[in-house]
Design a protein around this motif. Structure first.
Motif, PDB file in Angstrom:
ATOM      1  N   SER A 244       0.807  -1.224   0.000  1.00 15.57           N
ATOM      2  CA  SER A 244       0.000   0.000   0.000  1.00 15.57           C
ATOM      3  C   SER A 244       0.839   1.273   0.000  1.00 15.57           C
ATOM      4  CB  SER A 244      -0.948   0.016   1.205  1.00 15.57           C
ATOM      5  OG  SER A 244      -0.205   0.011   2.400  1.00 15.57           O
ATOM      6  N   MET A 245       2.062   1.220   0.511  1.00 21.11           N
ATOM      7  CA  MET A 245       2.892   2.428   0.568  1.00 21.11           C
ATOM      8  C   MET A 245       3.560   2.679  -0.779  1.00 21.11           C
ATOM      9  SD  MET A 245       6.175   3.329   2.942  1.00 21.11           S
ATOM     10  CE  MET A 245       5.292   3.221   4.482  1.00 21.11           C
ATOM     11  N   GLU A 246       3.427   3.901  -1.280  1.00 16.29           N
ATOM     12  CA  GLU A 246       4.053   4.221  -2.552  1.00 16.29           C
ATOM     13  C   GLU A 246       5.569   4.222  -2.405  1.00 16.29           C
ATOM     14  OE1 GLU A 246       2.595   7.791  -4.264  1.00 16.29           O
ATOM     15  OE2 GLU A 246       0.523   7.387  -3.702  1.00 16.29           O
ATOM     16  N   ILE A 247       6.223   3.733  -3.459  1.00 15.65           N
ATOM     17  CA  ILE A 247       7.682   3.637  -3.429  1.00 15.65           C
ATOM     18  C   ILE A 247       8.318   5.004  -3.202  1.00 15.65           C
ATOM     19  CG2 ILE A 247       9.715   3.116  -4.848  1.00 15.65           C
ATOM     20  CD1 ILE A 247       8.168   0.795  -6.058  1.00 15.65           C
ATOM     21  N   LYS A 248       7.729   6.040  -3.754  1.00 15.23           N
ATOM     22  CA  LYS A 248       8.334   7.379  -3.645  1.00 15.23           C
ATOM     23  C   LYS A 248       8.343   7.891  -2.206  1.00 15.23           C
ATOM     24  CE  LYS A 248       4.115  10.067  -4.546  1.00 15.23           C
ATOM     25  NZ  LYS A 248       3.492  11.099  -5.404  1.00 15.23           N
ATOM     26  N   ASN A 249       7.498   7.320  -1.317  1.00 18.34           N
ATOM     27  CA  ASN A 249       7.456   7.754   0.077  1.00 18.34           C
ATOM     28  C   ASN A 249       8.358   6.942   0.985  1.00 18.34           C
ATOM     29  OD1 ASN A 249       5.569   9.786  -0.389  1.00 18.34           O
ATOM     30  ND2 ASN A 249       3.828   8.392  -0.138  1.00 18.34           N
ATOM     31  N   SER A 250       9.010   5.928   0.442  1.00 17.83           N
ATOM     32  CA  SER A 250       9.849   5.067   1.271  1.00 17.83           C
ATOM     33  C   SER A 250      11.181   5.740   1.562  1.00 17.83           C
ATOM     34  CB  SER A 250      10.095   3.723   0.566  1.00 17.83           C
ATOM     35  OG  SER A 250      11.112   3.002   1.225  1.00 17.83           O
TER      36      SER A 250
END
Length: 465
Positions: free
Chosen positions: A59-65
């Motif tokens: 669910s977490m977008e890669i760009k926010n990791s």
């Protein structure tokens, strides 16, 4: 130590700490994922270990990791607040520090340490909502908080403090108030506000020791949507207190980095929300309090010199109760009157032996301790109408402390170590005495509950309740 034993020790340490640990190698595969992180994210650690991290994100977008960001740019991200949904769809708030692990110039991977702040974030939001509701309820005809006429005392020391406080109410200058725990610093602060031209505007108090730096910053100065993961547009306490007064309690506990931002607000008269770029003008009178001697906190570097001199335009020192002479009895009688109504009692006066007992006590917790003592003593009385020394519930704990004599070789230990050791032992003794009831232990020690919780965390004192 043999290599295999060393590795086993490290593994045990990683699994025993409360913070979540997540390490991915240079190829983006998870190599370390401890139980604390698995619990935080509600993941089975074996569904994460030795697998590409991008396959686990879901669910977490890669760009926010932050892990992948640091893996890409090799730059550390410290004390980053994140909000995201775990596997079960529950929103969690963490403070993360993410660092690249580079050995001999080669990137081995990225380590992320996460501290679960979900409950504290919920608490801080509730605090803000309650303060917003309280401020919205204030009308021009309401009397909120304390005024000078509510302060009881005839001693020269308290009269001097009140004289300065009344003059302070006629000014907009910043105020620094010093007093031991329980002396009535907030009572004086409210009296200054409600006797000033700002009395129809909000009075907002915030304890600087109650929350970690990252959350305290958002509470004081507000947040902007997109400023960090999960952030929303919310005014801080400075905006809510506009045209009124803000009390910063225990300013000596405010982190130095946050003190710098406070200094800018005092100097320039505007705030900038966390993650924002817009400067918001505010007209707020600041009152700060400290339960440590200002000279000591200045010398120990607990407060910036420039902020100290900015706050210390008007200085008020509230005397400890033991230096206020007969005020002890005046206050005790006032508390008897108060708790006669609350407990449906009919205590008429204090006996001579009771007066002597009250006057001889050291009152480490000052007025707060005196009130708790009267409340406790009256709660244990039946049909008696005179408060005698036998009924005053302060002797037992003092005796225990007096018997527990602490002897140390002056050449063997530095003073701060000895003081910390004694403080830790007294806290444990109070918790033992109250069966780990933090509220009751705080009353015995003459501390507020938040201060005791802070000290328990400082000394890593963990109890069942």
């Amino acid at each position: 130590m043999k290599e295999e034993i060393y590795s086993e020790v490290i593994e045990k340490i990683i699994e025993s700490i409360d913070e979540g640990i997540h390490f991915i190698n240079k190829d983006g595969e998870t190599i370390i994922y401890n139980n604390a992180m698995a619990k935080l994210e509600q993941m089975d650690k074996y569904d994460v270990l030795n697998k590409p991290f991008v396959d686990v994100l879901q669910s977490m977008e890669i760009k926010n990791s932050t892990l992948l960001k640091v893996l890409k740019n090799k730059k550390s991200i410290k004390d980053n607040i994140q909000k995201y949904l775990n596997k079960d769809g529950k929103e969690i708030t963490t403070i993360n520090t993410t660092v690249p692990i580079i050995v001999k110039g080669e990137l081995l991977g990225v380590l992320e340490i996460s501290k679960d702040m979900t409950q504290i974030q919920i608490l801080s939001e509730q605090i803000l909502k309650m303060k917003e509701v309280k401020n919205n309820k204030i009308t021009n005809h309401e009397k909120v908080g304390y005024k000078f006429e509510d302060i009881i005392g005839e001693s020269d020391t308290i009269k001097k403090a009140l004289s300065i406080s009344k003059k302070a109410s006629k000014s907009d200058a910043t105020v620094l108030i010093y007093g031991e725990t329980g002396t009535g610093k907030e009572l004086i602060s409210q009296s200054i506000h409600y006797d000033s031209k700002r009395k129809q505007q909000p009075f907002i108090a915030q304890n600087c020791a109650a929350l970690p730096e990252s959350l305290l910053e958002g509470i004081l100065f507000g947040t902007v949507k997109g400023g960090f993961t999960g952030a929303i547009d919310r005014p801080g306490l400075f905006e809510q207190a506009n045209q009124g007064t803000i009390l910063l309690d225990e300013i000596n506990s405010m982190p130095l980095q946050l003190q710098a931002k406070l200094l800018r607000v005092l100097q320039e008269g505007y705030v900038r929300r966390v993650g924002g770029t817009k400067d918001i003008p505010v007209d707020v009178r600041v009152i700060a309090t400290t339960n440590e001697n200002p000279r000591d906190i200045l010398n120990e570097g607990k407060i910036r010199k420039d902020l100290y001199y900015r706050l210390n335009v008007i200085y008020i020192e509230i005397p400890p109760l033991r230096e206020r002479g007969n005020d002890i009895i005046l206050l005790a009688n006032k508390f008897i009157e108060k708790y006669n109504k609350k407990l449906d009692k009919n205590i008429k006066y204090i006996s001579d032996s009771g007066i002597k007992e009250l006057r001889n006590h050291y009152w480490q917790g000052n007025v707060r301790e005196l009130e708790n003592t009267i409340y406790s003593s009256m709660s244990m009385m039946d049909d008696e109408d005179i408060l005698t020394n036998e009924m005053i519930n302060i002797n037992e704990y003092r005796t225990n402390i007096a018997e527990n004599v602490y002897v140390v070789d002056v050449d063997a230990k530095p003073l701060d170590w000895v003081v910390a050791d004694i403080e830790e032992r007294y806290i444990n003794e109070a918790l033992d005495k109250t069966n780990d009831n933090v509220t009751k232990a705080a009353a015995i020690l003459g501390l507020c509950r938040q201060n005791l919780q802070y000290k328990m965390k400082k000394y890593n004192i963990k109890r069942s309740k």
